[in-house]
Design a protein around this motif. Structure first.
Motif, PDB file in Angstrom:
ATOM      1  N   PHE A   1       0.820  -1.211   0.000  1.00  0.00           N
ATOM      2  CA  PHE A   1       0.000   0.000   0.000  1.00  0.00           C
ATOM      3  C   PHE A   1       0.858   1.267   0.000  1.00  0.00           C
ATOM      4  N   PRO A   2       1.884   1.380   0.857  1.00  0.00           N
ATOM      5  CA  PRO A   2       2.713   2.597   0.812  1.00  0.00           C
ATOM      6  C   PRO A   2       3.403   2.802  -0.545  1.00  0.00           C
ATOM      7  N   GLU A   3       3.835   1.719  -1.177  1.00  0.00           N
ATOM      8  CA  GLU A   3       4.452   1.842  -2.501  1.00  0.00           C
ATOM      9  C   GLU A   3       3.437   2.348  -3.522  1.00  0.00           C
ATOM     10  N   ILE A   4       2.247   1.785  -3.477  1.00  0.00           N
ATOM     11  CA  ILE A   4       1.184   2.187  -4.411  1.00  0.00           C
ATOM     12  C   ILE A   4       0.837   3.652  -4.215  1.00  0.00           C
ATOM     13  N   VAL A   5       0.620   4.057  -2.982  1.00  0.00           N
ATOM     14  CA  VAL A   5       0.262   5.453  -2.700  1.00  0.00           C
ATOM     15  C   VAL A   5       1.372   6.398  -3.170  1.00  0.00           C
ATOM     16  N   GLY A   6       2.627   6.019  -2.937  1.00  0.00           N
ATOM     17  CA  GLY A   6       3.753   6.853  -3.369  1.00  0.00           C
ATOM     18  C   GLY A   6       3.794   7.025  -4.871  1.00  0.00           C
ATOM     19  N   LYS A   7       3.619   5.937  -5.606  1.00  0.00           N
ATOM     20  CA  LYS A   7       3.653   5.998  -7.068  1.00  0.00           C
ATOM     21  C   LYS A   7       2.473   6.795  -7.622  1.00  0.00           C
ATOM     22  N   LEU A   8       1.297   6.578  -7.052  1.00  0.00           N
ATOM     23  CA  LEU A   8       0.118   7.301  -7.528  1.00  0.00           C
ATOM     24  C   LEU A   8       0.227   8.790  -7.229  1.00  0.00           C
ATOM     25  N   SER A   9       0.691   9.128  -6.049  1.00  0.00           N
ATOM     26  CA  SER A   9       0.869  10.532  -5.684  1.00  0.00           C
ATOM     27  C   SER A   9       1.851  11.215  -6.627  1.00  0.00           C
ATOM     28  N   ALA A  10       2.912  10.520  -6.986  1.00  0.00           N
ATOM     29  CA  ALA A  10       3.948  11.092  -7.842  1.00  0.00           C
ATOM     30  C   ALA A  10       3.442  11.433  -9.244  1.00  0.00           C
ATOM     31  N   ILE A  11       2.379  10.768  -9.697  1.00  0.00           N
ATOM     32  CA  ILE A  11       1.852  11.054 -11.041  1.00  0.00           C
ATOM     33  C   ILE A  11       0.590  11.919 -11.017  1.00  0.00           C
TER      34      ILE A  11
END
Length: 131
Positions: free
Chosen positions: A23-33
């Motif tokens: 979940f933290p990886e997903i949130v980080g990647k989504l936030s970055a785009i």
């Protein structure tokens, strides 16, 4: 929406289902785009991602069907969230447990750092992101 944003969104959806991304990886990647929130709809088997510019994308998330509890059990949802945070189960386990607890879906508010889980009669439970 750009092709790179679309690819990242699809990779996050599949990565979560397959257990390849946390979940933290997903949130980080989504936030970055530029994704500010997303809505996981268990009944439809899809997730809708919303960008800050108002654009959106729907991604099918074909997970196994599980029995949907009639009554919303906020304590059971909270327990499943905390098990996920401790790495004690997979996302598919999380889906099964929260559906059994009467959850029909949830919104992850990336910019608001919280997730809102809801039942079929409008019940809800809010979980803030850990620091």
């Amino acid at each position: 929406m750009t092709i790179d944003q679309t690819k990242t969104i699809q990779a996050c959806a599949i990565g979560g289902l397959c257990g390849e991304m946390t979940f933290p990886e997903i949130v980080g990647k989504l936030s970055a785009i530029g994704v500010e929130r997303y809505h996981a709809d268990y009944c439809r088997g899809e997730i809708t991602y919303y960008l800050t510019d108002g654009d959106s994308q729907v991604v099918a998330t074909p997970h196994p069907r599980h029995e949907l509890g009639d009554a919303f059990d906020a304590a059971a949802v909270e327990s499943a969230v905390h098990q996920s945070q401790r790495g004690e189960h997979t996302y598919l386990d999380f889906i099964r447990k929260t559906m059994a607890a009467g959850c029909v879906g949830y919104f992850v508010q990336i910019t608001g750092r919280q997730a809102i889980y809801f039942g079929r009669r409008g019940e809800s439970h809010v979980e803030r992101f850990p620091d």
